[in-house]
Design a protein around this motif. Structure first.
Motif, PDB file in Angstrom:
ATOM      1  N   THR A   1      -8.671   0.605   3.738  1.00 11.33           N
ATOM      2  CA  THR A   1      -7.753  -0.082   2.828  1.00 11.33           C
ATOM      3  C   THR A   1      -6.827  -1.030   3.588  1.00 11.33           C
TER       4      THR A   1
ATOM      5  N   ALA B   1       0.809   5.307   0.553  1.00  8.29           N
ATOM      6  CA  ALA B   1      -0.126   6.238   1.183  1.00  8.29           C
ATOM      7  C   ALA B   1       0.611   7.411   1.815  1.00  8.29           C
TER       8      ALA B   1
ATOM      9  N   LEU C   1       3.527  -1.196   3.927  1.00  4.22           N
ATOM     10  CA  LEU C   1       3.003   0.153   3.754  1.00  4.22           C
ATOM     11  C   LEU C   1       4.161   1.085   3.423  1.00  4.22           C
TER      12      LEU C   1
ATOM     13  N   MET D   1      -4.535   4.564  -1.421  1.00  2.00           N
ATOM     14  CA  MET D   1      -5.463   4.789  -0.315  1.00  2.00           C
ATOM     15  C   MET D   1      -6.749   5.461  -0.782  1.00  2.00           C
ATOM     16  N   ASP D   2      -6.995   5.482  -2.106  1.00  2.05           N
ATOM     17  CA  ASP D   2      -8.117   6.239  -2.657  1.00  2.05           C
ATOM     18  C   ASP D   2      -9.331   5.383  -2.982  1.00  2.05           C
TER      19      ASP D   2
ATOM     20  N   LEU E   1       4.986   4.634   3.232  1.00  2.00           N
ATOM     21  CA  LEU E   1       4.306   5.770   3.858  1.00  2.00           C
ATOM     22  C   LEU E   1       5.094   7.065   3.720  1.00  2.00           C
TER      23      LEU E   1
ATOM     24  N   VAL F   1       0.857  -1.184   0.000  1.00  2.00           N
ATOM     25  CA  VAL F   1       0.000   0.000   0.000  1.00  2.00           C
ATOM     26  C   VAL F   1       0.892   1.233   0.000  1.00  2.00           C
TER      27      VAL F   1
ATOM     28  N   GLU G   1       0.439  10.089   5.206  1.00  2.00           N
ATOM     29  CA  GLU G   1      -0.146  10.327   6.513  1.00  2.00           C
ATOM     30  C   GLU G   1      -1.295  11.328   6.353  1.00  2.00           C
ATOM     31  N   PRO G   2      -2.477  11.013   6.881  1.00  2.00           N
ATOM     32  CA  PRO G   2      -3.648  11.869   6.654  1.00  2.00           C
ATOM     33  C   PRO G   2      -3.647  13.141   7.515  1.00  2.00           C
TER      34      PRO G   2
ATOM     35  N   TRP H   1      -4.415   4.413  12.903  1.00  2.53           N
ATOM     36  CA  TRP H   1      -5.130   3.745  11.809  1.00  2.53           C
ATOM     37  C   TRP H   1      -4.350   2.544  11.252  1.00  2.53           C
TER      38      TRP H   1
ATOM     39  N   LEU I   1      -7.911   5.280   4.328  1.00  3.71           N
ATOM     40  CA  LEU I   1      -6.669   4.546   4.560  1.00  3.71           C
ATOM     41  C   LEU I   1      -6.901   3.385   5.512  1.00  3.71           C
ATOM     42  N   GLU I   2      -7.667   3.622   6.571  1.00  4.35           N
ATOM     43  CA  GLU I   2      -7.932   2.546   7.526  1.00  4.35           C
ATOM     44  C   GLU I   2      -8.724   1.417   6.870  1.00  4.35           C
TER      45      GLU I   2
END
Length: 211
Positions: free
Chosen positions: A40, A8, A54, A102-103, A56, A6, A10-11, A63, A37-38
């Protein structure tokens, strides 16, 4: 063995899902990104894959489920970050890899299992996105050259990536099309298609706050 990777961010408010603003605030957009994200990551955790990675940009948060190896993203453009993620996820031993972002919080474990299974008989597996991009790319033998230089985040990204795979002579399996969450309309459509997700629940609270 086929691992799932994955990629992604950080949100954080102001750094993710900025195209949701307006009508969302930066904080609301970040909450939606965190929920996506969570969803996924939990879907990946539900697969039978022997390894979950991940890649990242940023720091892990609450998450993140257990069982993931976290590696930092590196590179400038998205094509460089994808290439590096495939490379770094393969250390110390390269293995078939299925990559998602993450979409697409509507992603399901059966879809991921189908992608993993496809790599047993195909060189690559590809999941087209409704916006002209792609939501999944799996490679039996990950090679940075297969993504480096592909123009990303464009309406023709998917076509360019498919052309790269075919020019390399790879056998290809294609999965069903999914819709990425880029705009608020996308968010509403995806939540309606996957009402049991954290993303859908979060969108409900956001819409209530916006009303």
């Amino acid at each position: 063995m086929t691992q799932v990777l994955v990629i992604a961010k950080e949100p954080l408010p102001g750094r993710v899902k900025t195209r949701l603003c307006p009508p969302c605030t930066a904080e609301q957009a970040a909450r939606l990104a965190a929920a996506a994200l969570e969803d996924t990551l939990r879907t990946v955790a539900a697969t039978r894959t022997p390894r979950r990675v991940l890649a990242l940009q940023g720091m892990p948060g609450p998450w993140l489920p257990r069982g993931f190896t976290v590696i930092p993203q590196r590179g400038a453009g998205l094509d460089e970050r994808l290439a590096a993620a495939f490379t770094d996820a393969g250390r110390p031993h390269a293995m078939p890899t299925v990559l998602v972002g993450m979409d697409t919080p509507q992603l399901t474990a059966p879809l991921l299992e189908a992608a993993r299974a496809a790599l047993a008989s195909h060189d690559a597996v590809y999941g087209p996105a409704a916006d002209g991009g792609f939501w999944l790319l799996g490679l039996r033998r990950p090679d940075p050259a297969l993504v480096l230089g592909v123009p990303m985040s464009q309406p023709h990204t998917g076509a360019a990536q498919l052309r790269r795979l075919r020019e390399a002579g790879l056998s290809l399996a294609v999965l069903p099309e999914l819709r990425d969450v880029d705009t608020f309309a996308d968010a509403c459509d995806v939540a309606a298609s996957a009402p049991g997700t954290r993303f859908a629940a979060t969108l409900t609270t956001v819409r209530e706050a916006l009303d």
